[in-house]
Design an enzyme around this catalytic site. Structure first.
Site, short mmCIF file in Angstrom:
data_model
loop_
_atom_site.label_atom_id
_atom_site.label_comp_id
_atom_site.label_asym_id
_atom_site.label_seq_id
_atom_site.Cartn_x
_atom_site.Cartn_y
_atom_site.Cartn_z
N PHE A 60 3.28 6.81 1.46
CA PHE A 60 4.27 7.47 0.61
C PHE A 60 3.64 8.39 -0.42
CE2 PHE A 60 6.38 3.28 1.52
CZ PHE A 60 7.32 3.80 2.40
N SER A 61 2.36 8.24 -0.64
CA SER A 61 1.72 8.90 -1.78
C SER A 61 1.67 10.41 -1.61
CB SER A 61 0.31 8.36 -1.95
OG SER A 61 -0.33 9.02 -3.00
N PRO A 81 0.83 -1.20 0.00
CA PRO A 81 0.00 0.00 0.00
C PRO A 81 0.86 1.25 0.00
CG PRO A 81 -0.83 -1.55 1.60
CD PRO A 81 0.47 -2.11 1.09
N CYS A 82 0.44 2.23 -0.79
CA CYS A 82 1.30 3.40 -0.97
C CYS A 82 0.77 4.63 -0.24
CB CYS A 82 1.42 3.72 -2.46
SG CYS A 82 -0.18 4.08 -3.25
N GLN A 83 -0.29 4.48 0.58
CA GLN A 83 -0.88 5.67 1.20
C GLN A 83 0.13 6.46 2.02
OE1 GLN A 83 -2.38 2.80 0.88
NE2 GLN A 83 -4.57 3.02 0.59
#
Length: 356
Positions: A86-87, A82-84
């Protein structure tokens, strides 16, 4: 005859990334995610593959993955944590527990000893928090006997009709060398635009369509022919019922425009960057996300259907999305474009000493 190479897909979602590996000739043994409906889609579209609903924070989940492989040699681990955390679109929290989920990839790799590991994430991962995550991934790879080469890839360069930039870390066992990324196959000016991607699909203007429809036009681009691939029935192509207000606002946005092109006082309810965006027929779409409220068809006054978004993500038309429409949009938006997966898988085969 060469043996069939194997892969498992961690944080698989519906399995777009690993579907590209399947297209390149790999057997995708497992998909692991924590969303049941996405795993049902994964199992529906991957041959002889099993979906596991697991929380990868837990050590017991690692054991369950090892058990499910049944002692098979796993050649490649594919992962899109999941990239939340880093996003650039989500809130940024250095201690977001989702940021540490990439450790689970290495815990699985430690047990399965694959020849290669591929991790995909948002570009923000490279620089955020002083590049800690990037350095840690490279350190872990080195410690476990892998070379690691991260690179940003731009999806239109590889034939995907969508502006999408993502970082890929490709780790190879040190005796296999350092992975060199495939050269782009298209350059700006040659990119596939929205019309060539979705212009052959029913327009959904006079009615919203239904769950299964026939094609009502011939494919007129090579990309459309590739997406159809002999398929006869179109699924997941159902329109959205918009209010008169939404139709009125979007009808005033020019092709390729957004809320900045609207007259004063029109569309004021949405003013953020992507609001009231109309795609351009001759250019790739904007990045497909998990919602479906802010991007509109290049010609018709409506949001794209699940199938249109799937086309823009390079899912072939016979890839069926399960669940309700909101869940389907989310599965499409969370995926790595299969075409990008296929290009990387074919390049990887060169290092794994197998002919394509």
């Amino acid at each position: 005859m060469s043996k069939i190479l194997t892969a498992i897909d961690l944080f698989s979602g519906c399995g777009g990334f690993s579907y590209g590996f399947q297209q390149a000739g790999f057997h995708v043994v497992l998909g692991v995610d924590n969303t049941e409906v996405a795993l049902k889609t994964f199992e529906k579209n991957h041959k002889n593959s099993k979906g596991l609903n697991l929380d990868l924070h837990k050590e017991s989940s690692i054991d369950a993955i090892i058990d499910a492989t049944g002692g098979k040699q796993i050649d490649v681990i594919i992962a899109g944590p999941p990239c939340q955390g880093f996003s650039l679109t989500g809130t940024r929290n250095e201690n977001d527990e989702r940021n540490s989920l990439f450790y689970s990839v290495f815990r699985v790799a430690e047990r399965l000893n694959p020849k290669a590991i591929i991790i995909e994430n948002v570009p923000g991962l490279l620089k955020l928090y002083g590049g800690k995550a990037k350095k840690e991934i490279i350190r872990l790879c080195d410690e476990m006997g892998y070379t690691c080469n991260p690179q940003l890839l731009y999806a239109p360069d590889y034939g995907v009709p969508q502006i999408r930039k993502r970082v890929f870390f490709v780790a190879l066992k040190k005796d296999l060398g350092i992975f060199e990324f495939p050269e782009p196959i298209l350059k700006e000016g040659e990119y596939i635009g929205c019309e060539d991607a979705i212009g052959d699909l029913p327009d959904l203007v006079s009615d919203l369509g239904k769950e299964e429809v026939a094609y009502d036009k011939k494919a007129f681009s090579d990309y459309q022919k590739m997406m159809r691939n002999g398929n006869k029935v179109l699924k997941n192509h159902v329109g959205t019922q918009h209010t008169d207000h939404v139709i009125n606002v979007i009808s005033q946005v020019p092709e390729g425009g957004n809320h900045k092109d609207l007259p004063m006082g029109v569309g004021d309810s949405r003013k953020f960057n992507e609001a009231w965006t109309r795609y351009h027929s001759k250019k790739p779409s904007k990045t497909i996300d998990t919602g479906h409220r802010n991007h509109f068809h290049y010609k018709w006054n409506r949001v794209p259907s699940v199938r249109e978004n799937a086309r823009l993500q390079s899912f072939p038309d016979d890839f069926l999305f399960l669940g309700n429409k909101t869940e389907q949009y989310r599965q499409v938006g969370n995926a790595v474009p299969p075409l990008l997966g296929k290009v990387l898988a074919e390049q990887l085969l060169k290092y794994l000493n197998y002919e394509i």
